[in-house]
Scaffold this active site. Structure first.
Site, PDB file in Angstrom:
ATOM      1  N   TYR A 183       0.719  -1.215   0.101  1.00 13.66           N
ATOM      2  CA  TYR A 183      -0.052   0.008  -0.232  1.00 13.66           C
ATOM      3  C   TYR A 183       0.896   1.221  -0.051  1.00 13.66           C
ATOM      4  CZ  TYR A 183      -4.603  -2.039   0.801  1.00 13.66           C
ATOM      5  OH  TYR A 183      -5.801  -2.541   0.842  1.00 13.66           O
ATOM      6  N   LYS A 233       3.187 -15.325   2.682  1.00 15.03           N
ATOM      7  CA  LYS A 233       3.657 -16.281   1.403  1.00 15.03           C
ATOM      8  C   LYS A 233       4.876 -16.344   1.352  1.00 15.03           C
ATOM      9  CE  LYS A 233       2.018 -17.855  -2.358  1.00 15.03           C
ATOM     10  NZ  LYS A 233       1.002 -19.143  -2.473  1.00 15.03           N
ATOM     11  N   ASP A 274      -2.858 -18.391   0.667  1.00 15.31           N
ATOM     12  CA  ASP A 274      -3.804 -19.265  -0.117  1.00 15.31           C
ATOM     13  C   ASP A 274      -4.771 -20.208   1.001  1.00 15.31           C
ATOM     14  OD1 ASP A 274      -1.318 -20.413   0.096  1.00 15.31           O
ATOM     15  OD2 ASP A 274      -1.354 -21.243  -2.130  1.00 15.31           O
ATOM     16  N   ASP A 304      -6.318  -7.041   4.323  1.00 21.55           N
ATOM     17  CA  ASP A 304      -7.351  -6.286   3.634  1.00 21.55           C
ATOM     18  C   ASP A 304      -8.308  -7.253   3.033  1.00 21.55           C
ATOM     19  OD1 ASP A 304      -9.122  -4.337   2.623  1.00 21.55           O
ATOM     20  OD2 ASP A 304      -8.152  -4.679   0.495  1.00 21.55           O
ATOM     21  N   ASP A 317     -11.948  -9.120   4.926  1.00 24.69           N
ATOM     22  CA  ASP A 317     -13.529  -9.022   4.186  1.00 24.69           C
ATOM     23  C   ASP A 317     -14.147 -10.500   4.203  1.00 24.69           C
ATOM     24  OD1 ASP A 317     -13.438  -6.378   3.689  1.00 24.69           O
ATOM     25  OD2 ASP A 317     -14.135  -6.686   1.532  1.00 24.69           O
TER      26      ASP A 317
HETATM   27  C1  IPM Z   1     -10.155  -1.140   4.030  1.00 23.69           C
HETATM   28  C2  IPM Z   1     -10.561  -0.625   2.800  1.00 23.69           C
HETATM   29  C3  IPM Z   1      -9.639   0.252   2.462  1.00 23.69           C
HETATM   30  C4  IPM Z   1      -8.135  -0.455   2.279  1.00 23.69           C
HETATM   31  C5  IPM Z   1      -9.534   1.083   0.976  1.00 23.69           C
HETATM   32  C6  IPM Z   1     -10.919   1.699   1.053  1.00 23.69           C
HETATM   33  C7  IPM Z   1      -8.444   1.920   0.800  1.00 23.69           C
HETATM   34  O1  IPM Z   1     -10.813  -1.566   1.734  1.00 23.69           O
HETATM   35  O2  IPM Z   1     -10.284  -0.209   5.001  1.00 23.69           O
HETATM   36  O3  IPM Z   1     -10.242  -2.452   4.360  1.00 23.69           O
HETATM   37  O4  IPM Z   1      -7.843  -1.419   1.231  1.00 23.69           O
HETATM   38  O5  IPM Z   1      -7.705  -0.458   3.113  1.00 23.69           O
HETATM   39 MG    MG Z   2     -10.874  -3.551   2.652  1.00 19.37          MG
END
Ligand code: IPM
Ligand code: MG
Length: 362
Positions: free
Chosen positions: A142, A191, A223, A247, A251
């Protein structure tokens, strides 16, 4: 005590959900004798509209001078076609970096009252789910060198993943400390079969593991981790991983709980005497422009984020628990916003949900 909180309501559903979280904080203040002072600042799309940039210096300065930052959500289709450095998401990355918030805590908890919302079979989930994802937040790909260059094959673009021992050490410590306070099980995800940065990551985590003999620490390739999360999520207690892997996996973990609208997060820097000096607290979901301004959004993730603020930035554990208990009580009563409603449930709006939680605080 008196606390100054910078509030970034942001875009889309951001303003509605932060309003409910502020309501809840004010009730906590009254009941427990604290004063919360809120100062609203702009970032994201609203800042782009007003100042032409996603993160004005003034916003950063005010956040730095505050005891803590509450953030709703940023972004929306209106700003999606802007170049990278002008996207609303830049505000998030800029804040994380400027405030030194290298540790991102993302708890993924399956609430018993919402067990039906989990997309996995009950026998896969077993006794429930309570995972803490510790994501590195100010390093890796990032923030690594990026750019474009001409090659003999035409234009090429690149992003760089780099981690220093110092960066791995400090996020590792946060994860080991978290594991120590929970189930004492840490899985470090990398990884290392391919990436040199992952090999260094692993070496440093192993060095740290020797300092935390009470925590069982294992490595897992990313993975495999993606698979294990849906195959047997109950095996995880605390996960520590890089910015990008965190990230993605957070999710995935959130979806297993069936409700991205429920999950809070804390972004923290260094702590002093066990208390974090400054943190940023936000729901892990986005700005949901499709339902913005319609009183449909679930405010619970933001309300649980202020519970994390009380716990991690202010050391107010009793008050944090009061909010978490109120959320549980309201869910047990059967209140549901659209995103967590099952067939036949009565659906309430953002404001009704926020007010019910505020009222349930004892
Ligand atoms: C998160 C989001 C952010 C990230 C984006 C919006 C930049 O997906 O906080 O998980 O990738 O960190
Ligand atoms: Mg995210």
């Amino acid at each position: 005590m008196q606390y100054r909180i910078a509030v970034i309501k942001g875009d889309g559903i951001g303003p509605e959900i932060t309003d409910e979280a502020i309501k809840v904080l004010n009730v906590i203040g009254k009941k427990y004798g604290h004063t919360f002072e809120f100062q609203e600042v702009l970032a994201g799309g609203v800042a782009l509209d007003k100042f032409g940039i996603p993160l004005p210096d003034e916003t950063v300065e005010i956040c730095k001078a505050s005891d803590s930052v509450l953030l709703g959500a940023v972004g929306g289709p209106k700003w999606d076609t802007l170049p990278g450095h002008l996207r609303p998401e830049r505000a998030l990355l800029g804040l994380r970096s400027a405030l030194g918030l290298y540790a991102n805590l993302r708890p993924a908890v399956l609430y018993p009252a919402l067990a039906d919302a989990c997309p996995l079979k009950p026998e896969v989930v077993g006794k429930g789910l309570d995972i803490m994802v510790v994501r590195e937040l100010t390093g890796g790909i990032y923030f690594g060198e990026r750019g474009r260059r001409q090659t003999e094959n035409g234009e090429e673009a690149y992003d760089t993943e780099a981690y220093s021992v110092m960066e791995v050490n400090r996020i590792g410590r946060v994860a080991f400390e978290a594991a120590r306070k929970r189930g004492k099980k840490l899985v470090s995800i990398d990884k290392a079969n391919v990436l040199e940065s992952s090999r260094l990551w692993r070496e440093e985590i192993h060095r740290l593991a020797a300092e935390y003999p009470d925590v069982t620490c294992t490595d897992m390739l990313v993975d495999n981790a993606a698979m294990q999360l849906v195959r047997n999520p109950g095996q995880f207690d605390v996960i520590v991983t890089s910015n990008m892997f965190g990230d993605i996996l957070s999710d995935e973990a959130s979806m297993i709980t069936g409700s991205i609208g429920m999950l809070p997060s804390a972004s923290l820097g260094d702590s002093v005497e066990g208390k974090n000096t400054l943190g940023m607290y936000e729901p892990i979901h986005g700005s949901a422009p499709d339902i913005a301004g319609q009183n449909k959004a679930n405010p619970i993730a933001t309300i649980l984020s202020v519970a994390m603020m009380l716990r991690y930035s202010f050391g107010l554990e009793t008050e944090a628990l009061a909010i978490e208990n109120a959320v549980n009580a309201v869910l047990d009563q059967g209140l549901r916003t659209g995103d967590i409603a099952a067939k036949g449930d009565t659906v309430v709006g953002t404001v009704e949900m926020g007010e019910a939680i505020a009222k349930a605080i004892v």
